[in-house]
Motif scaffolding. Structure first.
Motif, mmCIF file in Angstrom:
data_model
loop_
_atom_site.group_PDB
_atom_site.id
_atom_site.type_symbol
_atom_site.label_atom_id
_atom_site.label_comp_id
_atom_site.label_asym_id
_atom_site.label_seq_id
_atom_site.Cartn_x
_atom_site.Cartn_y
_atom_site.Cartn_z
ATOM 1 N N PRO A 28 13.510 3.285 2.803
ATOM 2 C CA PRO A 28 13.328 4.586 2.055
ATOM 3 C C PRO A 28 12.362 5.380 2.844
ATOM 4 C CG PRO A 28 13.437 2.779 0.553
ATOM 5 C CD PRO A 28 13.413 1.818 1.785
ATOM 6 N N TYR A 29 12.774 6.380 3.215
ATOM 7 C CA TYR A 29 11.700 7.376 3.907
ATOM 8 C C TYR A 29 11.080 8.252 3.166
ATOM 9 C CZ TYR A 29 16.105 9.992 4.369
ATOM 10 O OH TYR A 29 17.423 10.475 4.547
ATOM 11 N N ALA A 30 11.645 8.473 1.773
ATOM 12 C CA ALA A 30 10.852 9.220 0.743
ATOM 13 C C ALA A 30 9.571 8.434 0.931
ATOM 14 C CB ALA A 30 11.566 9.163 -0.566
ATOM 15 N N SER A 31 8.473 9.686 0.301
ATOM 16 C CA SER A 31 7.044 9.218 0.377
ATOM 17 C C SER A 31 6.670 7.909 -0.420
ATOM 18 C CB SER A 31 6.284 10.326 -0.123
ATOM 19 O OG SER A 31 6.463 10.683 -1.538
ATOM 20 N N THR A 32 7.403 7.968 -1.636
ATOM 21 C CA THR A 32 6.956 6.650 -2.297
ATOM 22 C C THR A 32 7.302 5.438 -1.795
ATOM 23 O OG1 THR A 32 6.819 7.963 -4.447
ATOM 24 C CG2 THR A 32 7.088 5.491 -4.680
ATOM 25 N N GLY A 33 9.061 5.462 -1.369
ATOM 26 C CA GLY A 33 9.640 4.323 -0.783
ATOM 27 C C GLY A 33 8.887 3.873 0.328
ATOM 28 N N ALA A 34 8.470 5.028 1.424
ATOM 29 C CA ALA A 34 7.832 4.357 2.706
ATOM 30 C C ALA A 34 6.525 3.805 2.556
ATOM 31 C CB ALA A 34 7.920 5.724 3.479
ATOM 32 N N GLN A 35 5.799 4.320 1.653
ATOM 33 C CA GLN A 35 4.510 3.794 1.133
ATOM 34 C C GLN A 35 4.441 2.652 0.562
ATOM 35 O OE1 GLN A 35 1.478 5.388 2.156
ATOM 36 N NE2 GLN A 35 0.507 3.535 1.453
ATOM 37 N N THR A 36 5.619 2.084 -0.132
ATOM 38 C CA THR A 36 5.712 0.844 -0.500
ATOM 39 C C THR A 36 6.188 -0.373 0.771
ATOM 40 O OG1 THR A 36 6.508 1.682 -2.596
ATOM 41 C CG2 THR A 36 6.924 -0.617 -2.068
ATOM 42 N N VAL A 37 6.832 0.281 1.397
ATOM 43 C CA VAL A 37 7.276 -0.841 2.730
ATOM 44 C C VAL A 37 5.883 -0.902 3.429
ATOM 45 C CG1 VAL A 37 8.529 -0.616 4.788
ATOM 46 C CG2 VAL A 37 9.853 0.064 2.771
ATOM 47 N N ARG A 38 5.360 0.262 3.767
ATOM 48 C CA ARG A 38 4.019 -0.179 4.442
ATOM 49 C C ARG A 38 2.917 -0.799 3.924
ATOM 50 N NH1 ARG A 38 4.980 5.587 5.884
ATOM 51 N NH2 ARG A 38 3.838 6.457 4.065
ATOM 52 N N ASN A 39 2.873 -0.786 2.632
ATOM 53 C CA ASN A 39 1.824 -1.630 1.969
ATOM 54 C C ASN A 39 2.479 -3.085 1.939
ATOM 55 O OD1 ASN A 39 0.212 0.604 1.035
ATOM 56 N ND2 ASN A 39 1.128 0.817 -0.867
ATOM 57 N N ALA A 40 3.530 -3.047 1.814
ATOM 58 C CA ALA A 40 4.291 -4.717 1.819
ATOM 59 C C ALA A 40 3.849 -5.067 3.288
ATOM 60 C CB ALA A 40 5.619 -4.727 1.549
ATOM 61 N N ASP A 41 4.260 -4.454 4.406
ATOM 62 C CA ASP A 41 3.984 -4.654 5.668
ATOM 63 C C ASP A 41 2.486 -5.059 5.868
ATOM 64 O OD1 ASP A 41 4.476 -5.414 8.293
ATOM 65 O OD2 ASP A 41 4.052 -3.386 8.978
ATOM 66 N N TYR A 42 1.545 -4.081 5.416
ATOM 67 C CA TYR A 42 0.006 -4.471 5.535
ATOM 68 C C TYR A 42 -0.253 -5.904 4.832
ATOM 69 C CZ TYR A 42 -4.972 -3.734 5.833
ATOM 70 O OH TYR A 42 -6.269 -3.734 5.803
ATOM 71 N N GLN A 43 0.215 -5.925 3.554
ATOM 72 C CA GLN A 43 -0.323 -7.306 2.903
ATOM 73 C C GLN A 43 0.378 -8.426 3.643
ATOM 74 O OE1 GLN A 43 1.222 -6.531 -1.023
ATOM 75 N NE2 GLN A 43 -0.144 -4.928 -1.308
ATOM 76 N N ALA A 44 1.469 -8.259 4.183
ATOM 77 C CA ALA A 44 2.037 -9.459 5.152
ATOM 78 C C ALA A 44 1.288 -9.898 6.157
ATOM 79 C CB ALA A 44 3.479 -9.186 5.344
ATOM 80 N N GLN A 45 0.851 -8.722 6.947
ATOM 81 C CA GLN A 45 -0.367 -9.088 7.910
ATOM 82 C C GLN A 45 -1.774 -9.534 7.492
ATOM 83 O OE1 GLN A 45 -0.940 -5.079 10.017
ATOM 84 N NE2 GLN A 45 1.152 -4.639 9.807
ATOM 85 N N GLU A 46 -1.927 -9.398 6.420
ATOM 86 C CA GLU A 46 -3.198 -10.032 6.058
ATOM 87 C C GLU A 46 -3.143 -11.317 5.550
ATOM 88 O OE1 GLU A 46 -4.462 -7.491 2.751
ATOM 89 O OE2 GLU A 46 -6.176 -6.740 3.697
ATOM 90 N N LYS A 47 -1.858 -11.804 5.070
ATOM 91 C CA LYS A 47 -1.583 -13.054 4.721
ATOM 92 C C LYS A 47 -1.293 -13.789 5.992
ATOM 93 C CE LYS A 47 -0.417 -15.902 1.205
ATOM 94 N NZ LYS A 47 0.091 -17.179 2.093
ATOM 95 N N ALA A 48 -0.608 -13.216 6.936
ATOM 96 C CA ALA A 48 -0.425 -13.863 8.157
ATOM 97 C C ALA A 48 -1.557 -14.587 8.917
ATOM 98 C CB ALA A 48 0.426 -13.090 9.210
ATOM 99 N N VAL A 49 -2.629 -13.457 8.763
ATOM 100 C CA VAL A 49 -3.850 -13.813 9.541
ATOM 101 C C VAL A 49 -4.603 -14.748 8.907
ATOM 102 C CG1 VAL A 49 -6.086 -12.818 10.195
ATOM 103 C CG2 VAL A 49 -4.166 -11.367 10.472
#
Length: 315
Positions: free
Chosen positions: A130-151
């Motif tokens: 989803p490229y709407a502001s809320t959907g895109a932000q949710t995807v980015r947050n999930a990606d960032y949290q996954a990066q932290e978990k991976a590290v």
């Protein structure tokens, strides 16, 4: 009287024909037969050439053709160059009208793309991410949290090697970033100097390079490499697995991302972390499927049926 004169005239003509040509053309002439030169067959007489229109010049073949993409690709650069080199009204007008055709074709194509996207959910990127502001932000947050978990997961089973040298101006800036990751994610690191000297301003311990920098094909300092479950050499062989994280300076957020994706598509990360790191790959056909994909450009109606199964597997 008229016929008599005509007969006399005809007799005179016949006599003239016989006298001048020395043959018996008289009878043939009276029967309206063409004269044939002696020794030449009738079939060999030259044929009269088709009548030409003397009122104008011969018509030239038309050079007009359909204005399709191939035509535009071939002629548009020429029209543009001609208009620039010789900006007459005709040349500039031809160029601008051709440009108008390109823009119109582009708009009609765009309208068709929008219509097809709305009718086929497999082609709509908004359904994938989803490229709407809320959907895109949710995807980015999930990606960032996954990066932290991976590290954090990688920190539990391995550590980093950072290659530096005494002349590297960015090495001293990279080391504090690694200090921060050590405190926040418990990620250990070892500083290795390729020339045996410390970066300017660094007071910590450095280890001399044993040739690993060259073995890994690294080109820049600082370079960061992740080692999972480090082990000592066995019978002169190196049993370790090295994942190159970065070459050159990276800020903390980008370095965390680089570390996370160094472990991407390996068995080092948990399935849940891998799934969240793959969030941008949702709906994207796999490399294997793309390599085996076969399409017939002459049968555009078969594209959807062929591709949809590949895409649905990734949703």
């Amino acid at each position: 009287m008229t016929f008599l004169c005509l007969g006399v005239a005809a007799s005179g003509i016949v006599s003239a024909q016989v006298t001048s040509r020395g043959d018996e053309y008289g009878d043939a002439f009276l029967h309206y037969e063409p004269y044939v030169t002696p020794g030449v067959r009738k079939d060999d007489t030259p044929k009269q050439s088709p009548r030409q229109d003397v009122t104008g010049a011969p018509a030239k073949p038309s050079s007009e053709s359909s204005v399709n993409v191939a035509w535009l690709r071939q002629n548009y650069p020429m029209l543009e160059e001609r208009a620039i080199n010789d900006p007459t009204d005709d040349n500039v007008s031809a160029y601008m009208y051709t440009k108008r055709v390109i823009l119109d074709k582009s708009q009609r194509f765009s309208e068709a793309v929008t219509r097809v996207l709305h009718e086929d959910p497999m082609l709509d990127e908004n359904n994938r991410i989803p490229y709407a502001s809320t959907g895109a932000q949710t995807v980015r947050n999930a990606d960032y949290q996954a990066q932290e978990k991976a590290v954090q997961e990688l920190a539990q089973i391995g550590g980093l090697l950072i290659f530096v040298d005494g002349n590297c101006r960015f090495c001293a800036m990279q080391l504090p970033v690694l200090d921060m990751l050590k405190h926040t994610d418990n990620l250990e690191y070892l500083v290795i100097s390729i020339d045996g000297t410390r970066p300017k301003g660094y007071k910590g311990t450095v280890t001399a390079d044993n040739g690993l920098y060259g073995k890994l094909g690294l080109k820049l300092t600082p370079s960061i490499v992740y080692v999972a479950k480090p082990r000592s050499y066995q019978d002169g062989r190196d049993p370790n697995r090295y994942l190159i994280v970065s070459q050159g300076f990276y800020a903390a957020d980008e370095l965390r991302k680089q570390i996370a994706y160094a472990g991407h598509q390996t068995e080092l990360l948990s399935a849940s972390t891998m799934r969240d790191l793959n969030v941008w790959d949702r709906g994207v056909a796999s490399t294997t499927d793309l390599q085996h994909l076969q399409l017939d450009p002459n049968k555009p109606g078969t594209f959807r049926a062929t591709l949809q199964p590949y895409l649905l597997k990734q949703y």
